[in-house]
Scaffold this motif. Structure first.
Motif, PDB file in Angstrom:
ATOM      1  N   ARG A  10      50.261  -5.422 -13.331  1.00 57.80           N
ATOM      2  CA  ARG A  10      50.370  -4.020 -13.733  1.00 57.80           C
ATOM      3  C   ARG A  10      49.608  -3.184 -12.721  1.00 57.80           C
ATOM      4  NH1 ARG A  10      46.988  -1.126 -16.481  1.00 57.80           N
ATOM      5  NH2 ARG A  10      45.928  -2.948 -17.332  1.00 57.80           N
ATOM      6  N   GLY A  11      50.311  -2.276 -12.068  1.00 59.88           N
ATOM      7  CA  GLY A  11      49.679  -1.469 -11.033  1.00 59.88           C
ATOM      8  C   GLY A  11      49.160  -2.294  -9.883  1.00 59.88           C
ATOM      9  N   GLY A  12      49.839  -3.417  -9.598  1.00 62.18           N
ATOM     10  CA  GLY A  12      49.435  -4.278  -8.495  1.00 62.18           C
ATOM     11  C   GLY A  12      48.322  -5.237  -8.822  1.00 62.18           C
ATOM     12  N   VAL A  13      47.808  -5.192 -10.053  1.00 66.47           N
ATOM     13  CA  VAL A  13      46.705  -6.068 -10.460  1.00 66.47           C
ATOM     14  C   VAL A  13      47.266  -7.162 -11.370  1.00 66.47           C
ATOM     15  CG1 VAL A  13      44.508  -6.207 -11.663  1.00 66.47           C
ATOM     16  CG2 VAL A  13      45.060  -4.176 -10.299  1.00 66.47           C
ATOM     17  N   GLU A  14      46.983  -8.416 -11.026  1.00 68.13           N
ATOM     18  CA  GLU A  14      47.502  -9.514 -11.825  1.00 68.13           C
ATOM     19  C   GLU A  14      46.785  -9.579 -13.173  1.00 68.13           C
ATOM     20  OE1 GLU A  14      48.108 -14.388 -11.662  1.00 68.13           O
ATOM     21  OE2 GLU A  14      47.642 -13.262  -9.819  1.00 68.13           O
ATOM     22  N   LEU A  15      47.571  -9.791 -14.226  1.00 66.70           N
ATOM     23  CA  LEU A  15      47.032  -9.903 -15.580  1.00 66.70           C
ATOM     24  C   LEU A  15      46.929 -11.371 -15.971  1.00 66.70           C
ATOM     25  CD1 LEU A  15      49.211  -7.153 -17.342  1.00 66.70           C
ATOM     26  CD2 LEU A  15      46.949  -6.884 -16.283  1.00 66.70           C
ATOM     27  N   HIS A  16      45.892 -11.690 -16.702  1.00 66.25           N
ATOM     28  CA  HIS A  16      45.747 -13.065 -17.187  1.00 66.25           C
ATOM     29  C   HIS A  16      46.425 -13.177 -18.541  1.00 66.25           C
ATOM     30  CE1 HIS A  16      44.200 -16.976 -18.184  1.00 66.25           C
ATOM     31  NE2 HIS A  16      43.734 -16.485 -19.329  1.00 66.25           N
ATOM     32  N   LEU A  17      47.469 -14.008 -18.618  1.00 66.49           N
ATOM     33  CA  LEU A  17      48.171 -14.247 -19.867  1.00 66.49           C
ATOM     34  C   LEU A  17      48.046 -15.718 -20.243  1.00 66.49           C
ATOM     35  CD1 LEU A  17      51.555 -12.314 -19.390  1.00 66.49           C
ATOM     36  CD2 LEU A  17      49.355 -11.426 -20.168  1.00 66.49           C
ATOM     37  N   THR A  18      48.002 -15.979 -21.526  1.00 65.14           N
ATOM     38  CA  THR A  18      48.011 -17.365 -21.986  1.00 65.14           C
ATOM     39  C   THR A  18      49.415 -17.946 -21.802  1.00 65.14           C
ATOM     40  OG1 THR A  18      48.654 -16.820 -24.248  1.00 65.14           O
ATOM     41  CG2 THR A  18      46.300 -16.760 -23.732  1.00 65.14           C
ATOM     42  N   ARG A  19      49.521 -19.255 -21.953  1.00 64.78           N
ATOM     43  CA  ARG A  19      50.824 -19.904 -21.811  1.00 64.78           C
ATOM     44  C   ARG A  19      51.829 -19.331 -22.795  1.00 64.78           C
ATOM     45  NH1 ARG A  19      53.360 -24.010 -24.431  1.00 64.78           N
ATOM     46  NH2 ARG A  19      51.523 -24.446 -25.700  1.00 64.78           N
ATOM     47  N   LYS A  20      51.408 -19.143 -24.044  1.00 65.84           N
ATOM     48  CA  LYS A  20      52.328 -18.637 -25.063  1.00 65.84           C
ATOM     49  C   LYS A  20      52.707 -17.189 -24.781  1.00 65.84           C
ATOM     50  CE  LYS A  20      53.012 -21.196 -27.831  1.00 65.84           C
ATOM     51  NZ  LYS A  20      53.943 -22.339 -27.790  1.00 65.84           N
ATOM     52  N   GLU A  21      51.768 -16.407 -24.285  1.00 63.51           N
ATOM     53  CA  GLU A  21      52.089 -15.019 -23.930  1.00 63.51           C
ATOM     54  C   GLU A  21      53.108 -14.977 -22.804  1.00 63.51           C
ATOM     55  OE1 GLU A  21      47.668 -13.399 -25.256  1.00 63.51           O
ATOM     56  OE2 GLU A  21      48.192 -13.535 -23.126  1.00 63.51           O
ATOM     57  N   HIS A  22      52.955 -15.853 -21.800  1.00 67.34           N
ATOM     58  CA  HIS A  22      53.943 -15.943 -20.722  1.00 67.34           C
ATOM     59  C   HIS A  22      55.318 -16.333 -21.288  1.00 67.34           C
ATOM     60  CE1 HIS A  22      52.144 -15.196 -16.824  1.00 67.34           C
ATOM     61  NE2 HIS A  22      51.072 -15.924 -17.134  1.00 67.34           N
ATOM     62  N   ASP A  23      55.336 -17.281 -22.201  1.00 70.17           N
ATOM     63  CA  ASP A  23      56.601 -17.741 -22.766  1.00 70.17           C
ATOM     64  C   ASP A  23      57.336 -16.597 -23.469  1.00 70.17           C
ATOM     65  OD1 ASP A  23      56.018 -20.283 -21.880  1.00 70.17           O
ATOM     66  OD2 ASP A  23      55.345 -21.024 -23.833  1.00 70.17           O
ATOM     67  N   VAL A  24      56.614 -15.870 -24.312  1.00 74.37           N
ATOM     68  CA  VAL A  24      57.237 -14.795 -25.087  1.00 74.37           C
ATOM     69  C   VAL A  24      57.660 -13.646 -24.186  1.00 74.37           C
ATOM     70  CG1 VAL A  24      56.838 -13.056 -26.879  1.00 74.37           C
ATOM     71  CG2 VAL A  24      56.031 -15.404 -27.215  1.00 74.37           C
ATOM     72  N   LEU A  25      56.765 -13.224 -23.292  1.00 80.50           N
ATOM     73  CA  LEU A  25      57.103 -12.121 -22.397  1.00 80.50           C
ATOM     74  C   LEU A  25      58.264 -12.494 -21.483  1.00 80.50           C
ATOM     75  CD1 LEU A  25      56.468  -9.288 -21.382  1.00 80.50           C
ATOM     76  CD2 LEU A  25      54.828 -10.306 -19.768  1.00 80.50           C
ATOM     77  N   GLY A  26      58.290 -13.730 -20.998  1.00 84.37           N
ATOM     78  CA  GLY A  26      59.381 -14.161 -20.142  1.00 84.37           C
ATOM     79  C   GLY A  26      60.720 -14.102 -20.846  1.00 84.37           C
ATOM     80  N   LEU A  27      60.752 -14.519 -22.117  1.00 85.79           N
ATOM     81  CA  LEU A  27      62.003 -14.459 -22.876  1.00 85.79           C
ATOM     82  C   LEU A  27      62.466 -13.023 -23.046  1.00 85.79           C
ATOM     83  CD1 LEU A  27      64.178 -15.907 -24.566  1.00 85.79           C
ATOM     84  CD2 LEU A  27      62.640 -15.673 -26.542  1.00 85.79           C
ATOM     85  N   LEU A  28      61.546 -12.124 -23.411  1.00 80.92           N
ATOM     86  CA  LEU A  28      61.907 -10.716 -23.570  1.00 80.92           C
ATOM     87  C   LEU A  28      62.360 -10.110 -22.242  1.00 80.92           C
ATOM     88  CD1 LEU A  28      59.036  -9.471 -25.927  1.00 80.92           C
ATOM     89  CD2 LEU A  28      61.345 -10.191 -26.556  1.00 80.92           C
ATOM     90  N   ALA A  29      61.693 -10.500 -21.146  1.00 80.22           N
ATOM     91  CA  ALA A  29      62.027  -9.937 -19.836  1.00 80.22           C
ATOM     92  C   ALA A  29      63.409 -10.382 -19.364  1.00 80.22           C
ATOM     93  CB  ALA A  29      60.973 -10.335 -18.812  1.00 80.22           C
ATOM     94  N   ARG A  30      63.782 -11.603 -19.696  1.00 75.14           N
ATOM     95  CA  ARG A  30      65.112 -12.091 -19.304  1.00 75.14           C
ATOM     96  C   ARG A  30      66.220 -11.321 -20.008  1.00 75.14           C
ATOM     97  NH1 ARG A  30      61.975 -16.763 -19.261  1.00 75.14           N
ATOM     98  NH2 ARG A  30      62.048 -17.887 -17.269  1.00 75.14           N
ATOM     99  N   HIS A  31      65.864 -10.671 -21.107  1.00 70.83           N
ATOM    100  CA  HIS A  31      66.847  -9.899 -21.875  1.00 70.83           C
ATOM    101  C   HIS A  31      66.328  -8.478 -22.067  1.00 70.83           C
ATOM    102  CE1 HIS A  31      68.944 -13.669 -22.796  1.00 70.83           C
ATOM    103  NE2 HIS A  31      67.745 -14.177 -22.990  1.00 70.83           N
ATOM    104  N   ILE A  32      65.744  -7.903 -21.040  1.00 64.62           N
ATOM    105  CA  ILE A  32      65.109  -6.595 -21.149  1.00 64.62           C
ATOM    106  C   ILE A  32      66.085  -5.564 -21.717  1.00 64.62           C
ATOM    107  CG2 ILE A  32      65.640  -6.021 -18.741  1.00 64.62           C
ATOM    108  CD1 ILE A  32      62.964  -4.464 -18.684  1.00 64.62           C
ATOM    109  N   GLY A  33      65.584  -4.794 -22.657  1.00 62.67           N
ATOM    110  CA  GLY A  33      66.401  -3.778 -23.299  1.00 62.67           C
ATOM    111  C   GLY A  33      67.139  -4.271 -24.525  1.00 62.67           C
ATOM    112  N   ARG A  34      67.182  -5.579 -24.759  1.00 62.99           N
ATOM    113  CA  ARG A  34      67.894  -6.139 -25.898  1.00 62.99           C
ATOM    114  C   ARG A  34      66.908  -6.633 -26.953  1.00 62.99           C
ATOM    115  NH1 ARG A  34      72.485 -10.390 -24.559  1.00 62.99           N
ATOM    116  NH2 ARG A  34      72.494 -10.296 -26.841  1.00 62.99           N
ATOM    117  N   VAL A  35      67.315  -6.522 -28.203  1.00 66.75           N
ATOM    118  CA  VAL A  35      66.487  -7.048 -29.286  1.00 66.75           C
ATOM    119  C   VAL A  35      66.639  -8.556 -29.343  1.00 66.75           C
ATOM    120  CG1 VAL A  35      66.066  -7.033 -31.761  1.00 66.75           C
ATOM    121  CG2 VAL A  35      66.789  -4.942 -30.625  1.00 66.75           C
TER     122      VAL A  35
END
Length: 228
Positions: A146-171
């Motif tokens: 975010r703003g060029g600064v890497e964020l520390h996410l847990t494994r589960k946070e990466h998993d959930v965010l990655g799924l949402l990002a692959r379908h950005i804009g969709r529920v």
């Protein structure tokens, strides 16, 4: 060529409103007043998107979502007065790309349509890098900045965010997120997902959030908001 939108609604006044809204936004429009006509127009006109009411006189709109998807590449946005959670989940599980509840704001509807069409044009390939404002999500490397600064996410946070990002804009429904990111062996519960979403919001939006990056569709699931 302008994108072609199939409007399916048995209410002539709603069809007229949607037609005028879409024409002003430079879309081409075809219409259908029932399920039979919708399936015929979908096969004949090859629309880019379908705006589908569920309360059709000859068949329930839910029943034709798989047929619309099977017979073409159109994205399907349900536009319905039905607001029950189970109806929304059923529509999304059957293949709808989004669900807009009547009465609707025309500008929000157009924004949802733009997002859906954008993903259609990108195609079905999994993206490698997703950007939203100053947020970047590298799906291959599992690096979020975010703003060029890497964020520390847990494994589960990466998993959930990655799924949402692959379908950005969709529920993405709760059930789908839990199945994809937890699996049967981990006794997944919606409460666990809520905790992960809360932590993600704190990390993605701090220190001065302006609207939530992750939108909550109450009782249904979550969406990663796309820039309009």
């Amino acid at each position: 060529m302008p994108a072609k939108i199939l409007v399916v609604d048995d209410d002539a006044a709603i069809r007229r409103l949607l037609r005028n809204t879409l024409l002003r936004a430079d879309y081409a429009v075809v219409e259908a007043a029932d399920a039979k006509a919708a399936l015929h127009q979908n096969a004949a006109e090859h629309p880019d998107a379908v705006l589908l009411d569920l309360g059709l006189p000859d068949r329930d709109g839910l029943a034709i979502i798989p047929q619309l998807r099977a017979k073409g590449e159109a994205v399907v946005l349900v536009v319905s007065a039905r607001d029950a959670v189970n109806e929304k989940v059923a529509a999304l599980d059957l293949g709808a790309d989004d669900f807009v509840t009547k009465p609707f704001d025309t500008e929000e509807l157009l924004a949802r349509l733009r997002v859906a069409l954008r993903h259609r044009h990108v195609g079905h390939a999994t993206p490698k890098l997703v950007r939203r404002g100053d947020l970047s999500i590298d799906l291959d490397r599992r690096v979020v900045c975010r703003g060029g600064v890497e964020l520390h996410l847990t494994r589960k946070e990466h998993d959930v965010l990655g799924l949402l990002a692959r379908h950005i804009g969709r529920v993405i429904t709760h059930e789908r997120v839990l199945a994809a990111c937890w699996g049967a062996d981990e006794d997944p519960r919606v409460e666990y997902l809520r905790i992960v979403i809360r932590n993600l919001r704190q990390k993605l939006e701090a220190p001065a959030p302006v609207g939530s990056v992750i939108a909550n569709e109450l009782g249904v699931g979550y969406r990663l908001r796309a820039d309009q």
